[in-house]
Design a protein around this motif. Structure first.
Motif, PDB file in Angstrom:
ATOM      1  N   ASP A   1      -2.357   8.427  30.505  1.00  0.00           N
ATOM      2  CA  ASP A   1      -2.372   8.693  32.255  1.00  0.00           C
ATOM      3  C   ASP A   1      -2.379   8.651  33.482  1.00  0.00           C
ATOM      4  O   ASP A   1      -1.292   9.294  34.821  1.00  0.00           O
ATOM      5  CB  ASP A   1      -3.902   8.949  32.379  1.00  0.00           C
ATOM      6  CG  ASP A   1      -4.920   9.568  31.465  1.00  0.00           C
ATOM      7  OD1 ASP A   1      -4.494  10.608  30.854  1.00  0.00           O
ATOM      8  OD2 ASP A   1      -5.888   9.173  30.478  1.00  0.00           O
TER       9      ASP A   1
ATOM     10  N   HIS B   1      -4.366   2.479  31.851  1.00  0.00           N
ATOM     11  CA  HIS B   1      -4.307   3.893  31.196  1.00  0.00           C
ATOM     12  C   HIS B   1      -2.683   3.798  31.173  1.00  0.00           C
ATOM     13  O   HIS B   1      -2.318   4.888  31.623  1.00  0.00           O
ATOM     14  CB  HIS B   1      -4.822   4.467  32.287  1.00  0.00           C
ATOM     15  CG  HIS B   1      -6.206   4.495  32.520  1.00  0.00           C
ATOM     16  ND1 HIS B   1      -6.958   3.315  33.603  1.00  0.00           N
ATOM     17  CD2 HIS B   1      -7.512   4.960  31.933  1.00  0.00           C
ATOM     18  CE1 HIS B   1      -8.420   2.708  33.204  1.00  0.00           C
ATOM     19  NE2 HIS B   1      -8.551   4.120  32.794  1.00  0.00           N
TER      20      HIS B   1
ATOM     21  N   VAL C   1      -9.465  11.062  35.859  1.00  0.00           N
ATOM     22  CA  VAL C   1      -9.843  10.269  35.039  1.00  0.00           C
ATOM     23  C   VAL C   1     -10.525  11.425  33.566  1.00  0.00           C
ATOM     24  O   VAL C   1     -11.531  10.665  32.073  1.00  0.00           O
ATOM     25  CB  VAL C   1     -10.398   9.424  35.202  1.00  0.00           C
ATOM     26  CG1 VAL C   1     -11.385   8.165  34.389  1.00  0.00           C
ATOM     27  CG2 VAL C   1      -9.889   8.021  36.622  1.00  0.00           C
TER      28      VAL C   1
END
Lengths: 253, 255, 593
Positions: free
Chosen positions: B215, B212, A219
């Motif tokens: 990602d 996300h 992240v």
């Protein structure tokens, strides 16, 4: 598509509460540009990065020395981190935005010149990111060796500002390397099911735990990327200035 | 109630149009969609706008508010105090009228995706920690804001070459389902055009569900495509092991 | 209007409504193969009001509480419906719900998991066991999305953003539907051998409502105009916990899951008042009880600043809340400026569900019009006087499928061509375009607003003879004014024009709600009359069925079907099956573990 019939393409007011959209790519241009110019200067005009027990990350491992080359010695190593970062998923975002305007910002119209050139997607060569990761890990091992050596002074163990800089640099590079998307895929991302081998067990498997950890670090891959870029820069600059005699290392104890 | 907001709403259709200004009295907690409804009820009953739940669950009221793709029902007007609020339809899709865009292309794409194909019958045994990953993708409300902001579709109009972020998420949802047995990797590479994405992450930035997208969906899928097509060593190993296995199965199974 | 040039489609089975029930019916009708199936939705595909169902789908799978069984589910549903439900509908429902939920898993829905890796189930108001299969707080969305992708993988022709204004008959049988594309206003006609109504409820007749614009009861109103029977129209569910503040979001739903996961209600004096109203089930009492309790607290001066009650889940901790109720956390944070992990928030009842609707056969969902089937919120029979949370999602699965099967069978056995009267089509087309001839006519938005005001004032949570009579008068006046509704602009995506037909349908159904409420002289479930505060045994024997007649609405008293002894025995037990003292589980304790 009926692009012509769409509302005018002018850019309305910036979204409130946030920085203008151009700030991030502008920062990227300045930081990248600065780093590349600095790297060229370092690679082209210097042949050693060693100052006593400190080794600049630009010159480690000393591949050139192994083969007996004495010119452009940094070049034999720096290509590794360079291609690792060039093919990095995070850096792709930054350079596609900042340097090729694909796109410059979200919902920002691309320059007119793009309309005549067809867009073919990203560069396929970037798919080799996984191999560059292995190379980067090899370099990283040497950097950790350098860190250990940076704490060993002629009179035994000691701590200098330089040792701390190299240590922090190695930590940040490790964080960056092991939060990599390609590594995340290798370590378990390509699996669809972690528990399927252990039916009915609520115990988390090791491979899951590892993948989960990497995912958590992932992240912040962008943060790791910038932090480690600057730490390499600072570490090299510190060693360079020591070699040039501009500054003196401070021994803490 | 003296405070007023000034809305500048695009009025028009495929023959063109322009923004028109409307005054709307401020009500605490009001969202952009409330203001548009006010305009509809008082000034312009024929103002075209799509909406359903007004709770950010259905993903109907996508528009561009001051240039950013957003859900009108989730955007508070007090974010724009002291500004004129410009509201325009999504630009990536053809306009129908006013704030309504023709999003039918997305439904065409949806049909092309190989659907969920379980390898065994329900009830499945899957751990929560194993399904967390796909559950994130299930948050998608199909507002198509990611499709709207994606420069591949928005600026290059490459709708014939790329499915768009929404459908990368959908394919990830199926592909990473612990019990799914279909193989979507060739489709991802070819028809789906995953290579068109250059990971500039605008889809993730505009996602109202905070998925996300880049990602967790697109990059892992890119890696799986790379596993299959762009990894010479894995290819070599696969070729060697395949010869030993003889030609038992022609359907490629998942790794 | 030339009927020859009109866009026309012919289907064996036509499904009206692309929500959960409609999609499930279409999927079932199409999966038999050989038949052509059409699906019509008023919105885009996957946007239907089903997405607002948050808590879960009730099915006695027993993954969490093993003693759960269809009998217990039956017991709970009948009890909550105050025994005016159709027992056979409930029986079919309780028996089939688990299989329907598992089917969804087979189609790709990913439910939350138990430690054993099975479908997780949560506690909910009025359910004796933890029964609601769920996915965080967005179960309806998951269900709809799963069915949506299932539907597009089958051979179903889907029409998005099409409004149907009239159902068509071929003599005494259903023949199709007529409507227009919202996008450009052009007409379209559908011929069908069998038609499934899955058009949802009409919660939009109230001012404070959790319903979206679509919930205007088009299907029920259209069926009624053709002679379809509507039942239990007075039964409207008010969900106890809607948002109150800020006014922009008043009525927006706060899922019952908040209470299911341990949320507690307080009044302004910090008293946990549900202990007084329902000491046994407290916050997890049925919705009618909780809504009424909040209403009473407010009336007696113990309400919050904006006229509601405090709901507090902050004691469960931020991590738990963000995992189990992520949608609620975000909704209240962005729209209400409240962090529910830290502080309580205000809630008040909001109109949520219409239990009444088209009277449907328990097993086939058939209505009294041959070829017309009804499933989901538009149908009536399952919920009685009050719906249990989580039963609606299971309802659309069970009866969506059954309606699909029945429609398929009906279409397959129907002989001959479907004939539609050209004159009828021409008249309807003319009627639909009429509002454009009155650009200065009544504004439909204004009428709608006044209708909502009237309904909320006169037929809200609390009702009495005077209120209802005054309300009826207002509605009838509005109906007169509505005849003069006009539209400006053109036919291209014109919400003002679309609203005309929505408002017409809502006015009709509002009238029926009030007439039904006048007829039911007692308090039962969602229907609370201060002049008849008791539940009367005599009244419990009847359903009220509305039917159109030349002189307006005609209400028939129809006896509630009598249960066979075996089912009667279940209902007469002092405690729910499986909850007998020997294995009594403390439900609340279990829920919070």
């Amino acid at each position: 598509m009926a692009q012509a019939s769409q509302p005018s393409m002018n850019r309305p007011i910036k979204p409130s509460g946030k920085l203008p959209y151009w700030v991030e790519p502008a920062f990227t241009i300045v930081a990248f540009g600065g780093f590349i110019i600095y790297s060229l200067w370092e690679v082209l005009f210097h042949n050693t990065g060693t100052y006593h027990n400190y080794v600049s990350p630009f010159f480690s491992p000393g591949v050139a020395g192994w083969f007996g080359f004495h010119v452009l010695t940094a070049l034999y190593v720096v290509w590794v981190p360079f291609i690792f970062r060039f093919s990095c998923y995070y850096y792709r975002k930054e350079y596609y935005r900042a340097f090729s305007f694909h796109p410059f910002g979200c919902a920002v119209a691309e320059p007119k010149s793009h309309r005549n050139r067809s867009y073919k997607g990203e560069w396929k060569i970037n798919n080799l990111h996984r191999y560059t990761w292995f190379l980067a890990v090899i370099v990283l091992i040497f950097l950790w060796k350098d860190v250990v050596e940076a704490f060993i002074f002629p009179n035994g163990f000691g701590v200098g500002i330089g040792s701390l800089i190299l240590l922090i640099n190695a930590i940040l590079l490790t964080g960056y390397t092991f939060s990599c998307h390609a590594f995340r895929n290798m370590i378990g991302g390509r699996k669809d099911c972690f528990s399927c081998t252990a039916h009915g067990q609520s115990q988390k498997t090791t491979s899951y735990k590892l993948w989960h950890r990497i995912s958590e670090a992932n992240v912040f891959h962008g943060t790791w990327a910038w932090a480690s870029l600057f730490s390499v820069w600072i570490a090299d600059l510190y060693v360079r200035l020591l070699i040039m005699g501009v500054i003196h290392d401070v021994r803490l104890f | 109630m003296s405070e007023q907001y000034v809305l500048s709403i695009f009025r028009g259709d495929q023959n063109g149009g322009e923004e028109q200004e409307y005054q709307v009295p401020a009500i605490p907690g009001m969202v952009v969609l409330d203001a548009v409804h006010y305009v509809q009820a008082h000034d312009a009953p024929d103002l075209g706008v799509r909406w359903n739940c007004k709770a950010a669950h259905c993903g109907s009221c996508s528009a561009e508010i001051n240039g950013m793709p957003k859900l009108m029902c989730k955007t508070r007007l007090d974010e724009y105090q002291g500004q004129v609020v410009h509201i325009q339809p999504m630009r990536t899709f053809p306009i129908v009228k006013d704030l309504v865009a023709d999003v039918s292309w997305n439904y065409e794409v949806a049909k092309k995706i190989a659907t969920f194909t379980p390898v065994n019958a329900a009830p499945f045994r899957m751990q929560q920690w194993d399904v967390d990953r796909v559950q994130e993708f299930h948050h998608c409300i199909e507002c198509f804001l990611c499709q709207d902001v994606c420069h591949v579709l928005r600026d290059h109009d490459a709708k014939d070459q790329y499915f768009g972020p929404r459908f990368m998420v959908k394919m990830a949802e199926f592909e990473m389902h612990p019990v799914d047995g279909a193989d979507r990797i060739p489709q991802l590479k070819n028809e789906g055009g995953i290579g068109m994405c250059n990971v500039t992450k605008c889809c993730t930035e505009v996602c109202p569900q905070h998925i996300h997208i880049t990602d967790n969906a697109i990059i892992p899928l890119k890696e799986r495509v790379a596993d299959r097509y762009y990894d010479p060593i894995r290819n070599l190993i696969r070729r060697l092991t395949k010869k030993e296995e003889s030609s038992s199965s022609t359907v490629p199974s998942k790794a | 209007m030339n009927i020859e040039t009109m866009e026309t489609h012919s289907f064996d089975v036509l499904v009206l409504g692309s929500g959960g029930a409609g999609l499930r019916a279409a999927v079932e009708a199409a999966s038999g193969g050989g038949l052509s199936v059409g699906l019509i939705g008023k919105s885009l595909l996957g946007k239907a009001h089903t997405v607002m169902a948050e808590g879960g789908a009730a099915a006695s799978i027993g993954n969490v509480d093993a003693p759960d069984s269809w009998q217990t589910h039956f017991y709970d549903t009948m009890k909550s419906g105050h025994y005016i439900n159709n027992f056979r509908t409930v029986e079919v429902f309780a028996k089939e719900a688990p299989a329907r939920v598992l089917e969804l898993e087979q189609w790709g829905a990913v439910f939350d998991r138990t430690p054993e890796g099975l479908i997780m189930q949560r506690a909910f108001g009025g359910h004796s066991f933890r029964r609601l299969a769920h996915i965080g707080d967005r179960t309806g969305m998951e269900l709809l999305r799963t069915l949506q992708y299932r539907a597009i993988s089958l051979n179903i022709e889907i029409f998005q953003e099409v409004t149907i204004t009239r159902l068509l008959m071929d003599k005494d049988r259903i023949a199709g539907a007529f409507g227009y594309y919202r996008e450009d206003g052009h007409f379209v006609m559908f011929k069908a051998k069998a038609l499934v109504l899955a058009t949802g409820g009409w919660g939009k007749v109230y001012k404070v409502t959790s319903n979206s614009w679509e919930s205007t009861g088009d299907g029920a109103a259209m069926a009624y105009r053709l002679g379809g029977e509507l039942q239990d129209m007075e039964m409207v569910q008010f969900h106890p916990t809607g948002m109150v503040w800020p006014p922009g979001v008043a009525g927006l739903l706060v899922t019952e899951g908040v209470r299911g996961e341990g949320g507690i209600l307080y009044n302004s004096e910090k008293e946990r008042f549900m202990l007084r109203y329902d000491p046994e089930r407290q916050e997890l009492s049925t919705r009618d009880v909780v809504a009424r309790s909040i209403f009473r607290e407010v009336q007696e001066g113990r309400g919050t600043p904006h006229g509601g009650a405090w709901l507090d889940i902050s004691q469960k901790g931020a991590d738990f809340i963000k995992q189990k109720l992520p949608g609620m956390y975000e909704q209240l944070l962005t729209l209400g400026d409240i962090d529910i992990t830290k502080s309580p928030f205000e809630v008040a009842p909001t109109c949520h569900y219409t239990m009444g609707g088209v009277k449907a056969h328990a097993e086939t969902c058939a209505t009294n019009i041959p070829g017309l089937f009804a499933a989901g919120e538009v149908a009536c029979g399952l919920h009685g006087a009050n719906r249990l949370g989580g039963n609606s999602l299971a309802d659309i699965l069970v009866f969506g499928r059954r309606a699909g099967i029945a429609a398929r069978d009906f279409a397959g056995s129907r002989k001959g061509d479907v004939v539609i009267s050209e004159r009828e089509i021409e008249e309807e087309a003319e009627r639909v375009l009429k509002p454009f001839t009155r650009p200065d006519g009544e504004n439909p938005y204004t009428i709608h607003q006044e209708l909502q005001e009237a309904m909320s004032t006169h037929v809200g949570i609390v009702r009495d003879q005077k209120l209802l009579e005054d309300g009826l008068e207002k509605i009838l006046k509005l109906q007169e004014r509505a005849k003069n509704m006009g539209a400006q602009g053109g036919r291209t995506y014109n919400p003002g024009w679309h609203a005309v037909f929505d408002v017409e349908n809502m006015l009709l159904l509002s009238e029926l709600i009030i007439r039904g409420a006048l007829e039911r002289k007692e308090s039962r479930g969602g229907h609370w009359r201060t002049d008849y505060p008791e539940e009367l045994e005599e009244m419990g024997k009847w359903n009220f069925v509305h039917e159109i007649s030349p002189d307006g609405d005609r209400i028939k008293q129809v006896p509630v079907p009598i249960m066979p002894p075996a089912l009667q025995e279940i209902c007469s037990r002092p405690v729910a099956p499986g909850k007998e003292p020997s294995k009594n589980l403390d439900q609340r304790k279990g829920a919070s573990s």
